[in-house]
Write a protein that holds these residues in place. Structure first.
Motif, PDB file in Angstrom:
ATOM      1  N   GLY A  50      -1.779 -11.724  -8.046  1.00 38.28           N
ATOM      2  CA  GLY A  50      -1.940 -11.352  -6.642  1.00 38.28           C
ATOM      3  C   GLY A  50      -3.393 -11.156  -6.256  1.00 38.28           C
ATOM      4  O   GLY A  50      -3.836 -11.582  -5.182  1.00 38.28           O
ATOM      5  N   LYS A  51      -4.156 -10.516  -7.150  1.00 32.42           N
ATOM      6  CA  LYS A  51      -5.574 -10.313  -6.861  1.00 32.42           C
ATOM      7  C   LYS A  51      -6.363 -11.605  -6.964  1.00 32.42           C
ATOM      8  O   LYS A  51      -7.325 -11.824  -6.228  1.00 32.42           O
ATOM      9  CB  LYS A  51      -6.174  -9.258  -7.805  1.00 32.42           C
ATOM     10  N   LEU A  52      -5.958 -12.488  -7.865  1.00 32.94           N
ATOM     11  CA  LEU A  52      -6.628 -13.788  -7.968  1.00 32.94           C
ATOM     12  C   LEU A  52      -6.457 -14.559  -6.662  1.00 32.94           C
ATOM     13  O   LEU A  52      -7.391 -15.221  -6.188  1.00 32.94           O
ATOM     14  CB  LEU A  52      -6.058 -14.586  -9.141  1.00 32.94           C
ATOM     15  N   PHE A  53      -5.285 -14.465  -6.065  1.00 30.22           N
ATOM     16  CA  PHE A  53      -5.036 -15.088  -4.766  1.00 30.22           C
ATOM     17  C   PHE A  53      -6.001 -14.534  -3.724  1.00 30.22           C
ATOM     18  O   PHE A  53      -6.631 -15.276  -2.964  1.00 30.22           O
ATOM     19  CB  PHE A  53      -3.583 -14.828  -4.366  1.00 30.22           C
ATOM     20  N   ALA A 103      -6.614  -7.664  10.197  1.00 32.03           N
ATOM     21  CA  ALA A 103      -6.178  -7.309   8.847  1.00 32.03           C
ATOM     22  C   ALA A 103      -5.002  -8.205   8.504  1.00 32.03           C
ATOM     23  O   ALA A 103      -4.145  -8.473   9.342  1.00 32.03           O
ATOM     24  CB  ALA A 103      -5.769  -5.842   8.785  1.00 32.03           C
ATOM     25  N   ILE A 104      -4.971  -8.684   7.265  1.00 32.23           N
ATOM     26  CA  ILE A 104      -3.974  -9.666   6.851  1.00 32.23           C
ATOM     27  C   ILE A 104      -3.376  -9.252   5.511  1.00 32.23           C
ATOM     28  O   ILE A 104      -4.078  -8.763   4.619  1.00 32.23           O
ATOM     29  CB  ILE A 104      -4.612 -11.068   6.720  1.00 32.23           C
ATOM     30  N   GLN A 105      -2.068  -9.456   5.383  1.00 30.60           N
ATOM     31  CA  GLN A 105      -1.415  -9.290   4.091  1.00 30.60           C
ATOM     32  C   GLN A 105      -1.457 -10.628   3.354  1.00 30.60           C
ATOM     33  O   GLN A 105      -1.319 -11.686   3.975  1.00 30.60           O
ATOM     34  CB  GLN A 105       0.046  -8.886   4.265  1.00 30.60           C
ATOM     35  N   LEU A 106      -1.618 -10.595   2.039  1.00 28.69           N
ATOM     36  CA  LEU A 106      -1.551 -11.800   1.232  1.00 28.69           C
ATOM     37  C   LEU A 106      -0.395 -11.663   0.258  1.00 28.69           C
ATOM     38  O   LEU A 106      -0.250 -10.617  -0.382  1.00 28.69           O
ATOM     39  CB  LEU A 106      -2.851 -12.027   0.456  1.00 28.69           C
ATOM     40  N   LYS A 107       0.428 -12.685   0.165  1.00 34.76           N
ATOM     41  CA  LYS A 107       1.585 -12.643  -0.721  1.00 34.76           C
ATOM     42  C   LYS A 107       1.574 -13.851  -1.649  1.00 34.76           C
ATOM     43  O   LYS A 107       1.801 -14.976  -1.224  1.00 34.76           O
ATOM     44  CB  LYS A 107       2.887 -12.614   0.085  1.00 34.76           C
ATOM     45  N   ALA A 108       1.282 -13.594  -2.918  1.00 35.44           N
ATOM     46  CA  ALA A 108       1.295 -14.645  -3.935  1.00 35.44           C
ATOM     47  C   ALA A 108       2.671 -14.644  -4.580  1.00 35.44           C
ATOM     48  O   ALA A 108       2.906 -14.006  -5.607  1.00 35.44           O
ATOM     49  CB  ALA A 108       0.204 -14.396  -4.969  1.00 35.44           C
ATOM     50  N   SER A 111       9.062 -15.779  -3.426  1.00 41.18           N
ATOM     51  CA  SER A 111      10.226 -15.043  -2.948  1.00 41.18           C
ATOM     52  C   SER A 111      10.191 -14.825  -1.435  1.00 41.18           C
ATOM     53  O   SER A 111       9.335 -14.101  -0.926  1.00 41.18           O
ATOM     54  CB  SER A 111      10.299 -13.681  -3.652  1.00 41.18           C
ATOM     55  N   ILE A 112      11.134 -15.439  -0.740  1.00 41.46           N
ATOM     56  CA  ILE A 112      11.247 -15.219   0.697  1.00 41.46           C
ATOM     57  C   ILE A 112      11.607 -13.765   0.981  1.00 41.46           C
ATOM     58  O   ILE A 112      11.126 -13.162   1.938  1.00 41.46           O
ATOM     59  CB  ILE A 112      12.290 -16.182   1.303  1.00 41.46           C
ATOM     60  N   GLY A 113      12.462 -13.192   0.131  1.00 45.43           N
ATOM     61  CA  GLY A 113      12.867 -11.797   0.315  1.00 45.43           C
ATOM     62  C   GLY A 113      11.685 -10.852   0.288  1.00 45.43           C
ATOM     63  O   GLY A 113      11.621  -9.892   1.074  1.00 45.43           O
ATOM     64  N   TYR A 114      10.744 -11.099  -0.594  1.00 40.73           N
ATOM     65  CA  TYR A 114       9.546 -10.273  -0.721  1.00 40.73           C
ATOM     66  C   TYR A 114       8.714 -10.340   0.563  1.00 40.73           C
ATOM     67  O   TYR A 114       8.209  -9.336   1.053  1.00 40.73           O
ATOM     68  CB  TYR A 114       8.745 -10.774  -1.924  1.00 40.73           C
ATOM     69  N   VAL A 115       8.629 -11.527   1.147  1.00 44.51           N
ATOM     70  CA  VAL A 115       7.871 -11.702   2.388  1.00 44.51           C
ATOM     71  C   VAL A 115       8.594 -11.044   3.560  1.00 44.51           C
ATOM     72  O   VAL A 115       7.979 -10.369   4.390  1.00 44.51           O
ATOM     73  CB  VAL A 115       7.616 -13.198   2.669  1.00 44.51           C
ATOM     74  N   HIS A 116       9.925 -11.198   3.622  1.00 46.46           N
ATOM     75  CA  HIS A 116      10.699 -10.554   4.690  1.00 46.46           C
ATOM     76  C   HIS A 116      10.563  -9.031   4.617  1.00 46.46           C
ATOM     77  O   HIS A 116      10.479  -8.354   5.646  1.00 46.46           O
ATOM     78  CB  HIS A 116      12.171 -10.952   4.602  1.00 46.46           C
ATOM     79  N   GLU A 117      10.542  -8.499   3.406  1.00 49.09           N
ATOM     80  CA  GLU A 117      10.375  -7.056   3.227  1.00 49.09           C
ATOM     81  C   GLU A 117       9.026  -6.599   3.772  1.00 49.09           C
ATOM     82  O   GLU A 117       8.919  -5.572   4.446  1.00 49.09           O
ATOM     83  CB  GLU A 117      10.488  -6.710   1.738  1.00 49.09           C
ATOM     84  N   THR A 130       1.428 -17.946  -0.199  1.00 48.46           N
ATOM     85  CA  THR A 130       1.268 -19.138  -1.014  1.00 48.46           C
ATOM     86  C   THR A 130       2.118 -20.260  -0.423  1.00 48.46           C
ATOM     87  O   THR A 130       3.073 -20.021   0.315  1.00 48.46           O
ATOM     88  CB  THR A 130       1.657 -18.851  -2.475  1.00 48.46           C
ATOM     89  N   HIS A 131       1.752 -21.485  -0.750  1.00 47.75           N
ATOM     90  CA  HIS A 131       2.320 -22.652  -0.076  1.00 47.75           C
ATOM     91  C   HIS A 131       3.846 -22.732  -0.174  1.00 47.75           C
ATOM     92  O   HIS A 131       4.523 -23.025   0.816  1.00 47.75           O
ATOM     93  CB  HIS A 131       1.699 -23.929  -0.649  1.00 47.75           C
ATOM     94  N   GLU A 132       4.383 -22.440  -1.371  1.00 48.60           N
ATOM     95  CA  GLU A 132       5.819 -22.626  -1.574  1.00 48.60           C
ATOM     96  C   GLU A 132       6.657 -21.799  -0.598  1.00 48.60           C
ATOM     97  O   GLU A 132       7.585 -22.304   0.030  1.00 48.60           O
ATOM     98  CB  GLU A 132       6.205 -22.258  -3.016  1.00 48.60           C
TER      99      GLU A 132
END
Length: 200
Positions: A50-53, A103-108, A111-117, A130-132
């Motif tokens: 996540g931090k590398l992203f 301010a932006i959240q980054l999600k590496a 999981s769609i569920g993780y993003v919806h949360e 991330t692209h997927e």
């Protein structure tokens, strides 16, 4: 001593990976990873990825590059949160006077569920994913496609531990294995200093 092939080789770590490690786990010197096994590193890989992203996104933005549909304007700079556990956002865009513009959240993740949360918890904060997962969410107004692959990030970390394939800690595998998820989450808390090994 000769290290077995399934242990971590610190000499192979790139500067970006080293920076990402220190941001994710500021109290754990990266040199202490030398010789650790895949199993010992399992709990740390997710936070590290996540931090590398974040490091890759900020480096690209501050170099004037496009990250998906995002590009900084003249005088703007991108900054990673100083705290590894900053709630609500991961990077800030600031103007030349240092004022926060966004301010932006980054999600590496895949999981769609993780993003919806994340969207439910912080409905006013856009997500650079991330692209997927961005591709699977389509044209969601708050989700931007970074163009950076989750698999590529995972492999960047895992390739230094010979026996940890890109699938070993994929979000799909973890999501289907609740006990593994608990173990990895607890191990990550130990790495970040939030829990002792005994507490976990």
């Amino acid at each position: 001593a000769i290290m077995s092939k399934d242990t971590f080789d610190v000499s192979e770590v790139t500067p970006d990976m080293a920076e990402a490690w220190s941001l994710a786990y500021p109290n754990v010197p990266i040199e202490s990873l030398a010789g650790r096994s895949t199993e010992e590193l399992a709990g740390a890989i997710s936070g590290w990825k996540g931090k590398l992203f974040e490091v890759e996104v900020v480096d690209r933005l501050n170099s004037g590059e496009w990250v998906g549909d995002l590009r900084l304007e003249s005088g703007q700079t991108a900054h990673i949160a100083e705290s590894a556990t900053q709630p609500g956002w991961d990077i800030q865009i600031r103007d030349e006077d240092g004022a926060v513009l966004d301010a932006i959240q980054l999600k590496a993740t895949e999981s769609i569920g993780y993003v919806h949360e994340a969207l439910a918890r912080y409905p006013d904060t856009p997500i650079l994913a991330t692209h997927e997962v961005a591709a699977r969410l389509g044209d969601h107004p708050l989700v931007m496609d970074s163009g950076i692959s989750n698999d590529a990030l995972t492999n960047s970390v895992n390739e230094h531990v010979a026996d940890a394939s890109g699938d070993t800690l994929s979000d799909g595998v973890i999501g289907a294995m609740p006990l593994s998820l608990i173990a990895i989450t607890e191990a990550s808390k130990v790495w970040s200093g939030k829990k002792t090994i005994d507490q976990a």
